[in-house]
Design an enzyme around this catalytic site. Structure first.
Site, short mmCIF file in Angstrom:
data_model
loop_
_atom_site.label_atom_id
_atom_site.label_comp_id
_atom_site.label_asym_id
_atom_site.label_seq_id
_atom_site.Cartn_x
_atom_site.Cartn_y
_atom_site.Cartn_z
N GLU A 59 39.39 47.08 54.31
CA GLU A 59 40.59 47.02 53.47
C GLU A 59 41.17 48.43 53.31
O GLU A 59 40.42 49.38 53.12
CB GLU A 59 40.24 46.46 52.09
CG GLU A 59 41.47 46.41 51.16
CD GLU A 59 41.11 45.97 49.74
OE1 GLU A 59 40.89 44.78 49.56
OE2 GLU A 59 41.05 46.84 48.86
N THR A 67 46.29 45.87 50.77
CA THR A 67 46.48 45.37 49.41
C THR A 67 47.97 45.36 49.02
O THR A 67 48.82 45.98 49.67
CB THR A 67 45.69 46.20 48.37
OG1 THR A 67 46.23 47.51 48.36
CG2 THR A 67 44.22 46.23 48.69
N TYR A 68 48.21 44.68 47.93
CA TYR A 68 49.57 44.49 47.40
C TYR A 68 49.53 45.08 46.00
O TYR A 68 48.74 44.62 45.15
CB TYR A 68 49.83 42.99 47.36
CG TYR A 68 51.24 42.55 47.12
CD1 TYR A 68 52.17 42.54 48.16
CD2 TYR A 68 51.63 42.09 45.86
CE1 TYR A 68 53.46 42.08 47.94
CE2 TYR A 68 52.93 41.64 45.65
CZ TYR A 68 53.83 41.63 46.70
OH TYR A 68 55.10 41.17 46.49
N ARG A 112 46.46 35.82 42.47
CA ARG A 112 47.33 35.76 41.29
C ARG A 112 47.84 37.15 40.93
O ARG A 112 49.00 37.35 40.62
CB ARG A 112 46.57 35.17 40.10
CG ARG A 112 47.46 34.97 38.88
CD ARG A 112 46.67 34.83 37.60
NE ARG A 112 45.94 36.04 37.27
CZ ARG A 112 45.16 36.19 36.22
NH1 ARG A 112 44.98 35.17 35.41
NH2 ARG A 112 44.53 37.32 35.99
N ALA A 160 46.37 31.46 41.27
CA ALA A 160 46.40 31.64 42.73
C ALA A 160 46.42 30.30 43.47
O ALA A 160 47.01 30.20 44.55
CB ALA A 160 45.20 32.47 43.17
P1 FAD Z 1 42.97 33.06 40.08
O1 FAD Z 1 42.17 32.44 41.15
O2 FAD Z 1 44.23 32.43 39.68
O3 FAD Z 1 42.00 33.24 38.83
C1 FAD Z 1 42.37 34.02 37.70
C2 FAD Z 1 41.63 33.54 36.46
O4 FAD Z 1 42.16 32.29 36.04
C3 FAD Z 1 40.13 33.29 36.69
O5 FAD Z 1 39.45 33.62 35.52
C4 FAD Z 1 40.06 31.80 36.97
O6 FAD Z 1 38.78 31.25 36.62
C5 FAD Z 1 41.16 31.29 36.05
N1 FAD Z 1 41.81 30.06 36.54
C6 FAD Z 1 42.18 29.79 37.81
N2 FAD Z 1 42.77 28.57 37.87
C7 FAD Z 1 42.78 28.07 36.60
C8 FAD Z 1 43.23 26.86 36.02
N3 FAD Z 1 43.79 25.90 36.74
N4 FAD Z 1 43.06 26.71 34.67
C9 FAD Z 1 42.49 27.67 33.90
N5 FAD Z 1 42.02 28.82 34.42
C10 FAD Z 1 42.17 29.03 35.75
N6 FAD Z 1 45.06 42.49 42.95
C11 FAD Z 1 46.26 43.00 43.32
O7 FAD Z 1 47.12 43.25 42.45
N7 FAD Z 1 46.53 43.29 44.62
C12 FAD Z 1 45.66 43.04 45.63
O8 FAD Z 1 45.94 43.30 46.81
C13 FAD Z 1 44.38 42.48 45.29
N8 FAD Z 1 43.47 42.19 46.23
C14 FAD Z 1 42.27 41.60 45.88
C15 FAD Z 1 41.36 41.23 46.89
C16 FAD Z 1 40.14 40.64 46.56
C17 FAD Z 1 39.17 40.25 47.66
C18 FAD Z 1 39.80 40.43 45.19
C19 FAD Z 1 38.46 39.87 44.82
C20 FAD Z 1 40.71 40.77 44.19
C21 FAD Z 1 41.95 41.34 44.51
N9 FAD Z 1 42.91 41.66 43.53
C22 FAD Z 1 44.12 42.22 43.91
C23 FAD Z 1 42.62 41.44 42.11
C24 FAD Z 1 43.12 40.06 41.60
O9 FAD Z 1 44.52 40.02 41.64
C25 FAD Z 1 42.60 39.91 40.17
O10 FAD Z 1 41.21 39.78 40.14
C26 FAD Z 1 43.27 38.80 39.33
O11 FAD Z 1 42.95 39.03 37.97
C27 FAD Z 1 42.84 37.38 39.68
O12 FAD Z 1 43.36 36.99 40.88
P2 FAD Z 1 42.87 35.60 41.55
O13 FAD Z 1 43.68 35.43 42.76
O14 FAD Z 1 41.41 35.60 41.68
O15 FAD Z 1 43.34 34.59 40.42
#
Ligand code: FAD
Length: 290
Positions: free
Chosen positions: A17, A48-49, A107, A124
């Site tokens: 990455e 990354t974004y 997300r 997400a």
């Molecule tokens: P989600 O999967 O939506 O989860 C977020 C939270 O909501 C979790 O606690 C989950 O349990 C909860 N949740 C999900 N669905 C529901 C539902 N239906 N009801 C209630 N609760 C729910 N950030 C950036 O800004 N840019 C990047 O490029 C970036 N790259 C990343 C790459 C990786 C491999 C990882 C692990 C993280 C990255 N992040 C990045 C960080 C990420 O954006 C954060 O961790 C963010 O807080 C959560 O994103 P997510 O996609 O996991 O969200």
């Protein structure tokens, strides 16, 4: 190439990455970095974004260059919080036009000021579904071996991970972890949950205590005492920390020895430290670079 096909066809998959430089820094800086990191022959490079889309154009531009100039498979990260469907569709069209086939659907973090960040997407899984409905990208999503900080329980977090996979995600990349026990426990729970897509462990090293503390605090991951001691011994002016190279090499070798078939290295755009880790670990050996 789609990452899911790389994962299916190769015995071992190694990826890295990078992140876009700040808007006021010459973009060439990241190309010089990629030029040197190319030596460790990643099967794909993720970009990354920036939070709130702050590096949007740079993410697209860098992913384009990785894909079409370096001829390495690119994985463009995309966050949906605060975006409208039209904003996201525009970026996806742009990425598709450039021949990019892989999206990390996220997300994004909630803003620290408690303001309402939501527009057309809340989680997400909604982004995954939106992409799957209209485009033909291979989709990665994030997984959290030590639980996402906002999730009340690991069980609920896994439930939401499953929703992302059911919405169409092809693979999972994990948050960094510094103790492999967290990863192996997580892998078991993911499997028990009936989630069958590949889970790629995300590995991060550090040369400065402050950097890893900041990251660990943000992501709420444990820093084992042994890692703290290793990173504390680093000369902060040196691009390489011998002790953390050893630590991360040990972590990677242990994963490989226990049957893990893919590693994703969060390089933090550090060249020497990551090259040392690659060549001194079983990664180079397994990929016949040694
Ligand atoms: P989600 O999967 O939506 O989860 C977020 C939270 O909501 C979790 O606690 C989950 O349990 C909860 N949740 C999900 N669905 C529901 C539902 N239906 N009801 C209630 N609760 C729910 N950030 C950036 O800004 N840019 C990047 O490029 C970036 N790259 C990343 C790459 C990786 C491999 C990882 C692990 C993280 C990255 N992040 C990045 C960080 C990420 O954006 C954060 O961790 C963010 O807080 C959560 O994103 P997510 O996609 O996991 O969200």
């Amino acid at each position: 190439m789609k990452i899911i096909d790389i994962l299916k066809n190769k015995d071992f998959v190694f990826s890295i990455e990078v992140f876009p430089p700040k808007p006021d820094t010459d973009i060439q800086v990241i190309y010089d970095t990629i030029e040197q990191l190319k030596e460790i022959k990643p099967d794909f490079i993720s970009v990354t974004y920036g939070a709130g889309g702050s590096t949007r154009t740079r993410t697209v531009e860098i992913a384009d260059k990785i894909q079409n100039y370096y001829n390495i498979t690119a994985l463009a990260h995309l966050t949906c919080i605060g975006s409208s469907k039209e904003d996201i569709a525009r970026i996806l069209d742009e990425l598709q036009d450039k021949g990019i086939e892989n999206i990390m659907a996220l997300r994004g973090d909630l803003p620290k000021d408690n303001s309402n960040p939501y527009k057309d997407f809340r989680y997400a899984c909604e982004l995954v579904k939106f992409i799957k409905d209209r485009w033909d990208f291979c989709i990665g999503v994030a997984g959290y071996p030590e639980k996402h900080p906002e999730a009340e329980t690991m069980e609920s977090d896994l439930e939401h991970l499953k929703e992302k996979v059911e919405a169409g995600a092809d693979f999972i990349t994990t948050q960094l972890f510094l103790d492999n026990n967290h990863f192996f426990r997580y892998l078991r729970l993911v499997q028990e949950k009936g989630i069958k897509v590949p889970v790629i462990p995300g590995i991060m090293t550090a040369t400065k205590l402050i950097n890893i503390e900041r990251m660990a605090n943000l992501c709420k991951v444990e820093i084992p005492e042994r890692f703290k001691n290793a990173v504390s011994s680093c000369d902060i002016n040196s691009p390489v920390c011998e002790e953390t190279v050893k630590y991360t090499v040990g972590q990677i070798n242990h994963l490989i020895k226990n049957g893990i078939k893919a590693i994703h290295l969060y390089t933090m755009n550090k060249i020497e430290q990551n090259k040392r880790i690659y060549f001194e670990s079983k990664l180079a050996e397994i990929r016949k670079d040694k």
